[in-house]
Scaffold this motif. Structure first.
Motif, short mmCIF file in Angstrom:
data_model
loop_
_atom_site.label_atom_id
_atom_site.label_comp_id
_atom_site.label_asym_id
_atom_site.label_seq_id
_atom_site.Cartn_x
_atom_site.Cartn_y
_atom_site.Cartn_z
N SER A 66 -37.00 45.00 -9.54
CA SER A 66 -36.15 44.35 -8.55
C SER A 66 -35.07 45.27 -8.01
N ALA A 67 -34.90 45.26 -6.69
CA ALA A 67 -33.78 45.98 -6.09
C ALA A 67 -32.47 45.31 -6.51
N GLU A 68 -32.47 43.96 -6.54
CA GLU A 68 -31.33 43.21 -7.03
C GLU A 68 -31.66 42.74 -8.44
N LEU A 69 -30.96 43.28 -9.40
CA LEU A 69 -31.26 43.06 -10.81
C LEU A 69 -30.20 42.18 -11.45
N LEU A 70 -30.65 41.17 -12.20
CA LEU A 70 -29.78 40.37 -13.05
C LEU A 70 -30.07 40.72 -14.50
N PHE A 71 -29.04 40.76 -15.35
CA PHE A 71 -29.30 41.11 -16.74
C PHE A 71 -28.35 40.38 -17.68
N HIS A 72 -28.82 40.21 -18.90
CA HIS A 72 -28.04 39.51 -19.93
C HIS A 72 -28.51 39.95 -21.30
N TYR A 73 -27.58 40.08 -22.25
CA TYR A 73 -28.02 40.23 -23.63
C TYR A 73 -27.05 39.56 -24.58
N ARG A 74 -27.55 39.22 -25.75
CA ARG A 74 -26.72 38.64 -26.79
C ARG A 74 -27.11 39.23 -28.15
N ASP A 75 -26.10 39.64 -28.89
CA ASP A 75 -26.27 40.26 -30.20
C ASP A 75 -26.10 39.16 -31.26
N LEU A 76 -27.19 38.67 -31.77
CA LEU A 76 -27.17 37.54 -32.70
C LEU A 76 -26.68 37.93 -34.08
N THR A 77 -26.91 39.16 -34.48
CA THR A 77 -26.46 39.60 -35.79
C THR A 77 -24.94 39.56 -35.90
N THR A 78 -24.25 40.02 -34.86
CA THR A 78 -22.79 39.97 -34.88
C THR A 78 -22.29 38.54 -34.91
N VAL A 79 -22.94 37.66 -34.17
CA VAL A 79 -22.55 36.25 -34.18
C VAL A 79 -22.68 35.68 -35.59
N ARG A 80 -23.75 36.01 -36.27
CA ARG A 80 -23.93 35.51 -37.65
C ARG A 80 -22.86 36.08 -38.58
N GLN A 81 -22.53 37.36 -38.41
CA GLN A 81 -21.53 37.98 -39.26
C GLN A 81 -20.15 37.35 -39.08
N LEU A 82 -19.88 36.84 -37.88
CA LEU A 82 -18.56 36.28 -37.57
C LEU A 82 -18.56 34.76 -37.57
N GLU A 83 -19.56 34.16 -38.18
CA GLU A 83 -19.72 32.71 -38.14
C GLU A 83 -18.49 31.99 -38.70
N ASP A 84 -17.87 32.54 -39.73
CA ASP A 84 -16.70 31.89 -40.33
C ASP A 84 -15.45 32.03 -39.48
N THR A 85 -15.44 32.98 -38.54
CA THR A 85 -14.28 33.19 -37.68
C THR A 85 -14.42 32.45 -36.36
N LEU A 86 -15.61 32.43 -35.81
CA LEU A 86 -15.84 31.79 -34.52
C LEU A 86 -15.73 30.27 -34.61
N GLN A 87 -15.38 29.66 -33.49
CA GLN A 87 -15.39 28.21 -33.44
C GLN A 87 -16.82 27.71 -33.66
N PRO A 88 -16.99 26.59 -34.37
CA PRO A 88 -18.34 26.05 -34.59
C PRO A 88 -19.11 25.84 -33.29
N ALA A 89 -18.41 25.47 -32.22
CA ALA A 89 -19.08 25.24 -30.94
C ALA A 89 -19.72 26.50 -30.40
N VAL A 90 -19.16 27.66 -30.75
CA VAL A 90 -19.72 28.93 -30.27
C VAL A 90 -21.05 29.21 -30.95
N THR A 91 -21.07 29.15 -32.27
CA THR A 91 -22.30 29.46 -32.99
C THR A 91 -23.39 28.44 -32.69
N GLU A 92 -23.00 27.22 -32.37
CA GLU A 92 -24.00 26.21 -32.00
C GLU A 92 -24.55 26.45 -30.61
N ALA A 93 -23.73 27.02 -29.72
CA ALA A 93 -24.14 27.19 -28.32
C ALA A 93 -25.00 28.42 -28.09
N VAL A 94 -24.84 29.44 -28.93
CA VAL A 94 -25.59 30.68 -28.72
C VAL A 94 -27.02 30.50 -29.22
N SER A 95 -27.96 30.54 -28.31
CA SER A 95 -29.36 30.31 -28.66
C SER A 95 -29.96 31.55 -29.31
#
Length: 386
Positions: A66-95
């Protein structure tokens, strides 16, 4: 806003909280996020020499596509490592799983969602596009004979979708995405990467770094489009604090002044630095206050917005305002030019212009509205005073 690239550049820096996720993207190693506060592990046996030093967006996005590119990424390992710090709604929302049919392939080859380290998307059609998933996979779980491919990958096709799988990476390439062969060539063999073919893409990714979450868009610069642009949000989650980075690149260095002004107006706690054609705005919040907003999914469920390029030039001596129709997206039937007196003119073709005349002492705002199929969208505004 002077034209379509400028508008899109600033629109991509418009959200004040949460992660803006809009299209498709890529993600890094399980320990490659800046939130890990450590060096990335080299677990990519199918790479070319030096690929372990590249972020997934740098490594896997091919020059073709694509000439016009959309992109996204999510690092799930970091989310798991920070589960006790993040709001519960965050860990539930990240697929954990990618959207659509790609999730089926992940479930087929991975031993549970905990085996998925990261999800990466890039493409041109909202939630559609290419998916690169890092984790632990079992190629023997394939229900079809695997054809040998580059590196340690085996490939197969199902219902028009091409899939490549190794013990560490799963790649899904639908019919409307970049070719699987091109992705493998970029990621495994180190050939024909977008970072090498476009002058604006590499600087954009340089400032995204190894973040936990990224959303962005990039328009290729070429002979037909001498401008090109890129914009991205990146969030780096840490045990105590989280850094948000907003990055913009453009071939026109003057647009960095507008980027700096926009960021300063939008945030009270932002630091903005510009260097030639690159602008970077950063702010830091407590990780416990971080809120995740999945606009990647939201954008996929909405029709594409009308886009139009416009220049609005006021002449204080002649007391005129000239509006020029410079570009448009599919679905735009006309451009309506309005001021405080209502509709003043309509432009139906790119290249058309209209000049509005005013008396001494007149003031107001010119508004350009893209109209198409019972839908309209304001694409530019400009105040004047004579």
């Amino acid at each position: 806003m002077k034209d379509i690239s400028r508008r899109k550049l600033l629109a991509a820096t418009g959200a004040s909280t949460g992660l803006v996720v809009a299209g498709a993207g890529c993600l890094g190693d399980p320990t490659s996020s800046a939130g890990n506060n450590g060096e990335p592990d080299d677990t990519t046996s199918e790479t070319d020499e030096g690929a372990a030093e590249l972020t997934p967006l740098e490594r896997w996005v091919p020059a073709t596509g694509s000439a016009e590119l959309l992109f996204h990424y999510r690092d799930l390992t970091t989310v798991r490592q920070l589960e006790d710090t993040l709001q519960p709604a965050v860990t539930e929302a990240v697929s954990t799983l990618p959207d659509g049919e790609s999730a089926t392939f992940v479930e087929q080859f991975a031993d549970g969602e905990s085996a998925v380290d990261s999800v990466c998307r890039f493409g041109s059609k909202g939630v559609a596009g290419n998916v690169v998933v890092a984790g632990s996979f079992d190629p023997d779980a394939a229900d079809a004979a695997l054809e040998p491919a580059a590196g340690d990958f085996g490939t197969f096709e199902r219902d028009g979708v091409s899939v490549a799988v190794s013990s560490e990476t799963l790649i899904v390439s639908p019919s409307d995405g970049a070719a699987l062969e091109a992705i493998l060539a970029a990621g495994v063999e180190g050939a024909d990467r977008r970072i090498d073919s476009d002058v604006n893409f590499a600087p954009l990714l340089d400032h995204i770094g190894l973040s936990t979450f990224v959303w962005g868009e990039h328009e290729r610069q070429n002979e037909a489009n001498a401008d090109g642009y890129g914009a991205a949000y990146a969030w780096s989650l840490g045990p105590e604090t989280t850094t948000q980075s907003m990055v913009a690149v453009s071939a026109d260095s003057q647009r960095m002044d507008e980027f700096e002004d926009t960021m300063a107006d939008r945030f009270d706690d932002v630091t903005v630095e510009t260097d030639g054609t690159v602008g970077v705005a950063t702010r830091t919040i407590p990780t416990a206050d971080y809120e995740y907003r999945d606009l990647f999914a939201e954008r996929g469920s909405e029709p594409p917005q009308l886009q139009a390029g416009v220049t609005i030039d006021a002449d204080s001596v002649a007391r005129t305002v000239t509006v020029t129709f410079t570009a448009k997206s599919d679905g735009v039937d006309r451009l309506e030019i309005r001021d405080q007196n209502g509709l003043r003119d309509e432009l139906t073709e790119v290249g058309q212009a209209t000049t509005l005349e005013y008396e001494s002492g007149a003031s107001g705002t010119i508004t350009a509205v893209a109209v198409g199929d019972e839908t309209e969208r304001v694409v530019a505004t400009e105040s004047f005073s004579f």
